[in-house]
Design a protein around this motif. Structure first.
Motif, PDB file in Angstrom:
ATOM      1  N   ALA A 157      68.768  39.278  20.506  1.00 39.85           N
ATOM      2  CA  ALA A 157      68.036  38.366  19.634  1.00 39.85           C
ATOM      3  C   ALA A 157      68.709  38.265  18.266  1.00 39.85           C
ATOM      4  O   ALA A 157      68.836  37.167  17.708  1.00 39.85           O
ATOM      5  CB  ALA A 157      66.585  38.836  19.482  1.00 39.85           C
ATOM      6  N   ALA A 158      69.158  39.398  17.738  1.00 43.42           N
ATOM      7  CA  ALA A 158      69.832  39.389  16.437  1.00 43.42           C
ATOM      8  C   ALA A 158      71.138  38.607  16.517  1.00 43.42           C
ATOM      9  O   ALA A 158      71.471  37.851  15.596  1.00 43.42           O
ATOM     10  CB  ALA A 158      70.098  40.819  15.978  1.00 43.42           C
ATOM     11  N   ASN A 159      71.860  38.753  17.615  1.00 41.81           N
ATOM     12  CA  ASN A 159      73.110  38.006  17.787  1.00 41.81           C
ATOM     13  C   ASN A 159      72.849  36.505  17.876  1.00 41.81           C
ATOM     14  O   ASN A 159      73.602  35.708  17.321  1.00 41.81           O
ATOM     15  CB  ASN A 159      73.853  38.479  19.032  1.00 41.81           C
ATOM     16  CG  ASN A 159      74.489  39.838  18.839  1.00 41.81           C
ATOM     17  OD1 ASN A 159      74.734  40.255  17.726  1.00 41.81           O
ATOM     18  ND2 ASN A 159      74.728  40.540  19.935  1.00 41.81           N
ATOM     19  N   ARG A 160      71.771  36.121  18.568  1.00 41.24           N
ATOM     20  CA  ARG A 160      71.446  34.696  18.667  1.00 41.24           C
ATOM     21  C   ARG A 160      71.089  34.109  17.313  1.00 41.24           C
ATOM     22  O   ARG A 160      71.500  33.000  16.969  1.00 41.24           O
ATOM     23  CB  ARG A 160      70.300  34.483  19.658  1.00 41.24           C
ATOM     24  CG  ARG A 160      70.781  34.419  21.101  1.00 41.24           C
ATOM     25  CD  ARG A 160      69.664  34.062  22.049  1.00 41.24           C
ATOM     26  NE  ARG A 160      69.260  35.326  22.667  1.00 41.24           N
ATOM     27  CZ  ARG A 160      68.033  35.804  22.742  1.00 41.24           C
ATOM     28  NH1 ARG A 160      67.028  35.123  22.266  1.00 41.24           N
ATOM     29  NH2 ARG A 160      67.777  36.964  23.300  1.00 41.24           N
ATOM     30  N   VAL A 161      70.331  34.863  16.505  1.00 42.59           N
ATOM     31  CA  VAL A 161      69.962  34.398  15.169  1.00 42.59           C
ATOM     32  C   VAL A 161      71.221  34.233  14.318  1.00 42.59           C
ATOM     33  O   VAL A 161      71.384  33.231  13.615  1.00 42.59           O
ATOM     34  CB  VAL A 161      68.970  35.383  14.500  1.00 42.59           C
ATOM     35  CG1 VAL A 161      68.811  35.085  13.023  1.00 42.59           C
ATOM     36  CG2 VAL A 161      67.630  35.338  15.212  1.00 42.59           C
ATOM     37  N   GLU A 162      72.116  35.204  14.408  1.00 41.60           N
ATOM     38  CA  GLU A 162      73.355  35.138  13.629  1.00 41.60           C
ATOM     39  C   GLU A 162      74.212  33.945  14.063  1.00 41.60           C
ATOM     40  O   GLU A 162      74.770  33.238  13.225  1.00 41.60           O
ATOM     41  CB  GLU A 162      74.146  36.437  13.810  1.00 41.60           C
ATOM     42  CG  GLU A 162      75.373  36.521  12.939  1.00 41.60           C
ATOM     43  CD  GLU A 162      76.081  37.849  13.094  1.00 41.60           C
ATOM     44  OE1 GLU A 162      77.301  37.878  12.882  1.00 41.60           O
ATOM     45  OE2 GLU A 162      75.413  38.849  13.411  1.00 41.60           O
ATOM     46  N   GLN A 163      74.295  33.694  15.350  1.00 44.27           N
ATOM     47  CA  GLN A 163      75.064  32.555  15.840  1.00 44.27           C
ATOM     48  C   GLN A 163      74.460  31.240  15.367  1.00 44.27           C
ATOM     49  O   GLN A 163      75.174  30.306  15.001  1.00 44.27           O
ATOM     50  CB  GLN A 163      75.142  32.578  17.371  1.00 44.27           C
ATOM     51  CG  GLN A 163      76.048  33.651  17.916  1.00 44.27           C
ATOM     52  CD  GLN A 163      75.984  33.733  19.434  1.00 44.27           C
ATOM     53  OE1 GLN A 163      75.155  33.084  20.067  1.00 44.27           O
ATOM     54  NE2 GLN A 163      76.858  34.545  20.017  1.00 44.27           N
TER      55      GLN A 163
END
Length: 73
Positions: A57-63
């Motif tokens: 989820a954190a990676n998706r937000v960052e992307q």
């Protein structure tokens, strides 16, 4: 003075334990211990799954944030 316990000594100790507690109680104890170990392993697996979901989820937000910044430029 204290050396390792030999096989005949272990067998005598096991026989005394069986006489004291009985086979049904020992079987139940073994079943309970197995269930506890299985529950612990399941909880560890669930914790790892939850941690990987949080990272995803954190990676998706960052992307998403990175793509928005690129769109602005």
């Amino acid at each position: 003075m204290l050396s390792s316990i030999s096989m005949p000594q272990l067998l005598i100790i096991l026989a005394i334990i069986v006489l004291l507690f009985g086979t049904k109680k020992l079987r139940g104890l073994g079943k309970d211990m197995g269930g506890a170990v299985k529950g612990f392993k399941d909880a560890m697996r669930d914790g790892e799954d939850e941690q990987s979901r949080k990272l995803d989820a954190a990676n998706r937000v960052e992307q998403t944030q990175n793509s928005r910044e690129q769109d602005k430029v």
